[in-house]
Design a protein around this motif. Structure first.
Motif, PDB file in Angstrom:
ATOM      1  N   PRO A  38      40.175  31.835 -14.954  1.00 53.74           N
ATOM      2  CA  PRO A  38      40.176  32.755 -16.094  1.00 53.74           C
ATOM      3  C   PRO A  38      40.776  34.100 -15.713  1.00 53.74           C
ATOM      4  O   PRO A  38      40.703  34.529 -14.556  1.00 53.74           O
ATOM      5  N   SER A  80      48.573  41.649 -22.526  1.00 50.71           N
ATOM      6  CA  SER A  80      47.875  40.513 -21.914  1.00 50.71           C
ATOM      7  C   SER A  80      48.378  40.176 -20.523  1.00 50.71           C
ATOM      8  O   SER A  80      47.633  39.639 -19.704  1.00 50.71           O
ATOM      9  N   GLN A 110      41.093  38.162 -17.440  1.00 47.18           N
ATOM     10  CA  GLN A 110      40.726  39.057 -18.529  1.00 47.18           C
ATOM     11  C   GLN A 110      41.843  40.069 -18.760  1.00 47.18           C
ATOM     12  O   GLN A 110      42.584  40.409 -17.847  1.00 47.18           O
ATOM     13  N   GLY A 156      45.707  37.881 -12.420  1.00 46.83           N
ATOM     14  CA  GLY A 156      45.010  36.630 -12.155  1.00 46.83           C
ATOM     15  C   GLY A 156      45.498  35.923 -10.914  1.00 46.83           C
ATOM     16  O   GLY A 156      45.371  34.704 -10.796  1.00 46.83           O
ATOM     17  N   SER A 194      39.393  37.046 -22.657  1.00 44.58           N
ATOM     18  CA  SER A 194      39.463  36.261 -21.426  1.00 44.58           C
ATOM     19  C   SER A 194      40.089  34.914 -21.748  1.00 44.58           C
ATOM     20  O   SER A 194      39.719  34.277 -22.739  1.00 44.58           O
ATOM     21  N   ARG A 231      38.765  43.441 -25.584  1.00 42.14           N
ATOM     22  CA  ARG A 231      39.025  42.681 -24.361  1.00 42.14           C
ATOM     23  C   ARG A 231      38.978  41.194 -24.675  1.00 42.14           C
ATOM     24  O   ARG A 231      38.291  40.766 -25.599  1.00 42.14           O
TER      25      ARG A 231
END
Length: 209
Positions: A92, A57, A94, A182, A83, A81
């Motif tokens: 967000p 993750s 993913q 991210g 999110s 997958r």
């Protein structure tokens, strides 16, 4: 005077923001497998699921411990997958869930009899519904200690940095790593991975004076 290390980095400005102070090393592939195999051998189902998901993750600890079963499961199975909304950035992100991680998560969900809306890693302390970041940090340091790593050189950020670092070293695709972490700014990814330093050392090692 308040302790700058106290509390979650997701809710306050980190004391080392913008600095390279105390950056923790990522795990090597051999170290990943040393921990993984050890957890498998001793039947530590929860820890194996937590370890595998932390690697895949690439989430901050505060986001990882708050995951619920329905964040990853659809139709009774763990999805390939997922999110998640990041607490720190409110953006967000993913991530992929590899086959081995899906299997370990399904084993853990079954063993713990977790339901769809339950926290994926419930706390064994009654005051908290899920693992705290402090509990997570203790578990992570136990993993490192058990395979002989110096716990002062590693932290929960080791788990977040490991796969992005491996991806960058194999592909040199910085933009892909930025998306996976991210980060809103590419400069943040460069600083986070410390890749300028790593690349410089690599070039120096390959150059004969």
């Amino acid at each position: 005077m308040n302790n700058p290390l106290k509390g979650s980095a997701c809710h306050s400005t980190p004391w080392n923001k913008g600095k390279l102070v105390g950056q923790k090393a990522p795990l090597r592939v051999s170290e990943i497998w040393a921990i993984r195999v050890r957890l498998q051998i001793f039947g530590r189902v929860r820890d194996l699921a937590l370890f595998n998901l932390a690697i895949d993750s690439k989430l901050r600890g505060c986001d990882l411990v708050r995951l619920r079963v329905n964040d990853l499961c659809h139709g009774g199975h763990v999805a390939a997958r997922a999110s998640v909304m990041q607490q720190k950035t409110k953006q967000p992100v993913q991530f992929e869930v590899t086959a081995g991680t899906r299997k370990s998560l399904e084993d853990w969900i079954a063993a713990a009899a977790l339901r769809h809306g339950d926290f994926l890693f419930p706390s064994r302390i009654s005051e908290s519904p899920h693992l705290s970041t402090r509990q997570y940090a203790r578990i992570v340091h136990q993993w490192f200690d058990e395979i002989g790593l110096d716990p002062t050189a590693y932290s929960t950020h080791t788990m977040r940095r490991t796969k992005p670092t491996l991806i960058y070293r194999r592909t040199k695709n910085l933009r892909a790593v930025q998306l996976l972490l991210g980060h809103t700014r590419l400069e943040s990814t460069v600083r986070y991975l410390g890749i300028e330093v790593d690349d410089a050392l690599e070039m120096a090692e390959q150059t004969d004076a």
